[in-house]
Design an enzyme around this catalytic site. Structure first.
Site, PDB file in Angstrom:
ATOM      1  N   GLU A 280       0.824  -1.204   0.000  1.00  0.00           N
ATOM      2  CA  GLU A 280       0.000   0.000   0.000  1.00  0.00           C
ATOM      3  C   GLU A 280       0.864   1.263   0.000  1.00  0.00           C
ATOM      4  O   GLU A 280       0.525   2.257  -0.648  1.00  0.00           O
ATOM      5  CB  GLU A 280      -0.938  -0.021   1.213  1.00  0.00           C
ATOM      6  CG  GLU A 280      -2.188   0.798   0.981  1.00  0.00           C
ATOM      7  CD  GLU A 280      -3.350   0.337   1.860  1.00  0.00           C
ATOM      8  OE1 GLU A 280      -3.787  -0.816   1.701  1.00  0.00           O
ATOM      9  OE2 GLU A 280      -3.789   1.118   2.699  1.00  0.00           O
ATOM     10  N   GLU A 283       2.010   1.691  -3.445  1.00  0.00           N
ATOM     11  CA  GLU A 283       0.884   2.203  -4.229  1.00  0.00           C
ATOM     12  C   GLU A 283       0.721   3.713  -3.993  1.00  0.00           C
ATOM     13  O   GLU A 283       0.508   4.494  -4.927  1.00  0.00           O
ATOM     14  CB  GLU A 283      -0.381   1.471  -3.756  1.00  0.00           C
ATOM     15  CG  GLU A 283      -1.434   1.244  -4.790  1.00  0.00           C
ATOM     16  CD  GLU A 283      -2.623   0.479  -4.188  1.00  0.00           C
ATOM     17  OE1 GLU A 283      -2.557   0.007  -3.035  1.00  0.00           O
ATOM     18  OE2 GLU A 283      -3.636   0.377  -4.900  1.00  0.00           O
ATOM     19  N   SER A 321      -7.415   1.529  -2.660  1.00  0.00           N
ATOM     20  CA  SER A 321      -6.200   0.749  -2.771  1.00  0.00           C
ATOM     21  C   SER A 321      -6.608  -0.636  -3.262  1.00  0.00           C
ATOM     22  O   SER A 321      -7.609  -1.186  -2.804  1.00  0.00           O
ATOM     23  CB  SER A 321      -5.534   0.635  -1.402  1.00  0.00           C
ATOM     24  OG  SER A 321      -4.645  -0.454  -1.411  1.00  0.00           O
ATOM     25  N   LYS A 360     -15.333 -10.500   8.064  1.00  0.00           N
ATOM     26  CA  LYS A 360     -14.260 -11.316   7.480  1.00  0.00           C
ATOM     27  C   LYS A 360     -14.797 -12.676   7.027  1.00  0.00           C
ATOM     28  O   LYS A 360     -14.239 -13.303   6.140  1.00  0.00           O
ATOM     29  CB  LYS A 360     -13.128 -11.502   8.494  1.00  0.00           C
ATOM     30  CG  LYS A 360     -12.375 -10.218   8.839  1.00  0.00           C
ATOM     31  CD  LYS A 360     -11.361  -9.835   7.776  1.00  0.00           C
ATOM     32  CE  LYS A 360     -10.746  -8.463   8.048  1.00  0.00           C
ATOM     33  NZ  LYS A 360      -9.935  -7.966   6.919  1.00  0.00           N
ATOM     34  N   GLU A 363     -15.907 -11.854   3.651  1.00  0.00           N
ATOM     35  CA  GLU A 363     -14.819 -11.459   2.749  1.00  0.00           C
ATOM     36  C   GLU A 363     -14.162 -12.641   2.039  1.00  0.00           C
ATOM     37  O   GLU A 363     -13.784 -12.540   0.871  1.00  0.00           O
ATOM     38  CB  GLU A 363     -13.755 -10.685   3.550  1.00  0.00           C
ATOM     39  CG  GLU A 363     -12.598 -10.153   2.710  1.00  0.00           C
ATOM     40  CD  GLU A 363     -11.479  -9.568   3.566  1.00  0.00           C
ATOM     41  OE1 GLU A 363     -11.330  -9.985   4.733  1.00  0.00           O
ATOM     42  OE2 GLU A 363     -10.745  -8.693   3.064  1.00  0.00           O
ATOM     43  N   GLU A 369     -10.831 -13.118  -6.586  1.00  0.00           N
ATOM     44  CA  GLU A 369      -9.464 -12.823  -6.139  1.00  0.00           C
ATOM     45  C   GLU A 369      -9.154 -13.430  -4.771  1.00  0.00           C
ATOM     46  O   GLU A 369      -7.995 -13.503  -4.378  1.00  0.00           O
ATOM     47  CB  GLU A 369      -9.234 -11.311  -6.097  1.00  0.00           C
ATOM     48  CG  GLU A 369      -9.156 -10.691  -7.485  1.00  0.00           C
ATOM     49  CD  GLU A 369     -10.267  -9.680  -7.723  1.00  0.00           C
ATOM     50  OE1 GLU A 369     -11.230  -9.664  -6.935  1.00  0.00           O
ATOM     51  OE2 GLU A 369     -10.158  -8.917  -8.694  1.00  0.00           O
ATOM     52  N   CYS A 511     -10.702  -2.070  14.393  1.00  0.00           N
ATOM     53  CA  CYS A 511     -10.975  -3.488  14.640  1.00  0.00           C
ATOM     54  C   CYS A 511     -11.089  -3.813  16.129  1.00  0.00           C
ATOM     55  O   CYS A 511     -11.737  -4.797  16.491  1.00  0.00           O
ATOM     56  CB  CYS A 511      -9.892  -4.352  14.016  1.00  0.00           C
ATOM     57  SG  CYS A 511      -9.636  -3.967  12.281  1.00  0.00           S
TER      58      CYS A 511
END
Lengths: 583, 155
Positions: A280, A283, A321, A360, A363, A369, A511
């Protein structure tokens, strides 16, 4: 602040003007029982348990929504009050199934606790239970509307705090029920699976989807090579399930525990976080220094936020991102890099993530992906609450275990990796490495206090190579929406971006306040959990992801460099617009 | 479909920016279409930016708003005192059996819906049944079958 003098049960006390009687009583060491008022949320006066008597009239009022006034005389408990509270509880019970022994909140239910405290031994009123089916449609959350006591906390959180409006009260009177608009399935609604509703529910009407049994099955299966990783926020909250103070860091005991549960290798999501930082930050430098992509760059570690963006703000997808979240990165690396190094067939690896998060669970199958290794990169997700139950099922004397280390080559972490669990941490960690990439040396002052803490939107400005990098951090989706509105207003006017880099977490506090964490989270508790993570950062051997020797080894031996073709194909994802309502 | 969305757009814009606009929009929608269809509610949500969940909270709170199309023939069984004593409950039970639906729900073909009402003001004719404004007197479990069959033939 102006203070007023009031009398609570014959003792005089000075309290701030404008607070509720309920809050004032707390200062006088009286906890008035309530099922609808939560310290983080405005009062709704729904349950009627918190009544107190005002003198001299003897009138009973709901203390959660009645502000104190100068000279007020309040009685918080006497035989009348206790009797009314009993009746309220009996009425609630008349519309609540007797399912306690089989309920996910057994021994941890606010209603059950009060019924026990009040010594209710019989059913005074006839039962009127709504015949409503459970909603198991998402991978994350189970709704059991028959157990709802209509306190309205979940709606306040879903609608006002998160701004998602997945849940609503439908119908009226006895037949009121909470459900998505028009009684559709939760999976067809705008729900982003953050699980905050489950965290605030006082009963078992909203629970995480329990997968403990599946993990036990996998651990017994000799064809599977079970490995596990723990997220940053889990280590500072799991102790609460064993009577420890929030914020107690149990990282090394968790490693020892997970081995004793039968996992063949124990990894740390913080290593994945360090890799996330590498990708990141690279990026960001591409966009900031070389104009390759729109600014601000927005973080995507939080799957509820990703889901929110895809449903509510698809126009912002270009700012995202592409970097996957730390546990997904660790999952794909376990089934490629680790599998190759240790000569283990990747199809045998069963990767479990222990997360503070219900989202999660969603996810891990959200797009193609998430199968970048050629297999499902993460096989199962357990929340902190499920892990606590699993430890108790196993009977392991968790707190007295010796401390152990995580397994190479996916276990070592830097201080930057561990602070991912607190709102602002991803930003801070990524800036440490972005600074290094641009300046060629480490940041002299690593702690960015402006982005720490619980303020809804935080911002800071860091100078790197003479250029100002403006960053913002938002947590709680309602705050995020406000920040996005600021961006949108600004966008129309100027060419210079309002911010260069934005971190977003769906849950308040990040979190540490996730929807899968132990019950009872308040701001005070979230702060303690955050502090536990920041202390781990201060104690870390290195506080920079780019100095994590195992991260360096990963790039030398396997990935090449950040944003290499291999990195892109394994560690990055794309996003697409999704409908708010499937039907 | 465009004509449909145009109509909703027109109704929504009548009330936009007015306090309490949602209820007024819903009233006009029901007036226009006879009930609040899901696609209409979705369209209102899109135009007004009011969350769909909030629209459904309002629609399901008030009995006045309907979520399904009204039946062509509404059969109202009077359960006022006189009709009640003269066997209205047996008649209502028989109608449910004939139609195969519960009270308040239209038949799958959209032709009939059963509801009960309090005194229709013609107790001397008890028990009475009203179908779209026409009164049938001294109804019993036998002749109600013929009455419904008659309407079914008419469609």
């Amino acid at each position: 602040m102006n203070k007023v003098k009031i009398t609570i049960n014959s003792s005089d006390i000075f309290v701030p003007q404008g607070i509720s009687i309920l809050e004032a009583a707390k200062m006088a060491h009286i906890n008035i029982p309530t099922l609808c008022k939560h310290p983080d949320l405005p009062p709704s006066a729904a349950c009627g348990l918190c009544i107190v008597k005002l003198l001299p009239s003897g009138k009973m009022v709901r203390s959660c929504c009645m502000p104190v006034e100068e000279g007020m005389k309040i009685i918080t408990h006497d035989s009348d009050i206790v009797s009314v509270r009993r009746t309220v509880l009996e009425l609630i019970l008349s519309a609540h199934p007797n399912d306690c022994l089989k309920c996910g909140r057994n021994n941890n239910c606010e209603l059950q606790t009060l019924v026990s405290d009040f010594g209710i031994r019989e059913e005074t009123f006839d039962k009127y239970i709504l015949d409503l089916p459970q909603d198991n449609s998402t991978c994350s959350i189970v709704l059991d509307p028959a157990k709802c006591i209509k306190c309205g906390r979940c709606l306040e959180v879903c609608q006002e705090v998160q701004g998602v409006w997945a849940l609503s009260f439908l119908g009226r009177g006895f037949n009121t029920r909470f459900a998505p608009a028009g009684d559709i399935k939760l999976s067809e609604s705008p729900c982003v699976k953050c699980g905050q509703c489950a965290g605030y529910c006082p009963t078992g009407a909203i629970l995480e989807k329990d997968e403990v049994a599946r993990i036990w099955e996998a651990l017994r299966d000799e064809d599977k090579y079970c490995v596990v990783q723990i997220a940053p926020a889990v280590r500072v909250a799991v102790g609460e399930g064993f009577g420890l103070e929030a914020g107690t860091n149990l990282t090394r005991k968790l490693y020892a525990l997970l081995r004793r549960l039968g996992f063949k290798a124990v990894f740390d999501t913080n290593f994945g976080a360090d890799v996330t930082v590498m990708e990141e930050a690279a990026e960001f430098v591409e966009r900031f220094m070389h104009n390759k992509g729109p600014l601000p760059l927005i973080t995507t570690c939080c799957p509820s936020w990703v889901d929110y963006m895809e449903k509510f703000r698809p126009d912002m997808i270009g700012h995202f991102s592409s970097c996957k979240s730390p546990h997904e990165i660790l999952g794909v690396l376990a089934k490629t890099y680790y599998a190759q190094k240790y000569n283990i067939a990747p199809q045998k690896i069963f990767m479990v993530s222990i997360m503070p998060c219900t989202s999660k669970k969603y996810e891990i199958t959200r797009s193609d992906e998430m199968f970048a290794s050629g297999y499902q990169d993460i096989d199962a997700v357990l929340t902190t609450r499920e892990l606590i139950r699993m430890i108790k099922q196993a009977g392991v004397d968790f707190l007295n275990l010796p401390e152990e280390e995580a397994d190479n080559i996916l276990g070592e972490y830097s201080g930057a990796g561990v602070i991912f669990g607190a709102s602002g941490g991803v930003m801070e960690a990524a800036l440490r490495t972005a600074y290094f990439l641009i300046e060629g040396r480490d940041m002299p002052e690593v702690e960015l206090n402006e982005v720490r803490g619980l303020e809804g939107i935080k911002s800071a400005c860091v100078t790197i190579k003479g250029r100002e990098v403006k960053v913002a951090v938002a947590h709680g989706l309602g705050n995020v929406e406000n920040l996005l509105n600021r961006l949108r207003e600004h966008k129309q006017g100027e060419n210079v971006p309002l911010y260069h880099f934005i971190e977003v977490m769906a849950c308040r506090g990040g979190c540490v306040g996730g929807g899968g964490q132990p019950y009872g989270a308040t701001d005070a508790l979230r702060r303690k959990r955050m502090e536990g993570l920041y202390e781990d950062d201060r104690q870390a051997q290195t506080r920079f992801s780019h100095h994590n020797v195992f991260v360096k080894k990963l790039y030398t031996d396997f990935l090449g460099k950040p944003l290499s073709n291999k990195s892109i194909s394994l560690l990055h994802a794309r996003y697409k617009e999704r409908p708010l309502y499937v039907r | 479909m465009n004509e449909y969305t145009d109509k909703i757009q027109e109704i929504a814009s009548r009330w936009q920016n007015k306090r309490g606009s949602l209820i007024m929009i819903l009233h006009d929608l029901q007036e226009e279409f006879g009930y609040i269809e899901r696609k209409a509610a979705l369209e209102v949500a899109r135009i007004t930016r009011i969350p769909l969940a909030k629209i459904y909270e309002v629609v399901t709170f008030y009995h006045y708003f309907k979520l399904s199309p009204p039946a062509k023939y509404v059969i109202s069984v009077c359960k006022g005192t006189a009709c009640y004593l003269k066997g209205a409950c047996r008649v209502a039970g028989e109608i449910k059996k004939i139609l195969g639906v519960e009270e308040g729900a239209p038949t799958p073909d959209g032709l009939f819906m059963l509801r009960t009402v309090r005194c229709l003001g013609c107790c001397g004719l008890a028990p009475v049944v009203d179908i779209n404004g026409r009164i049938f007197s001294r109804v019993d479990v036998k002749n109600i079958r013929d009455i419904i069959a008659e309407y079914r033939r008419k469609r």
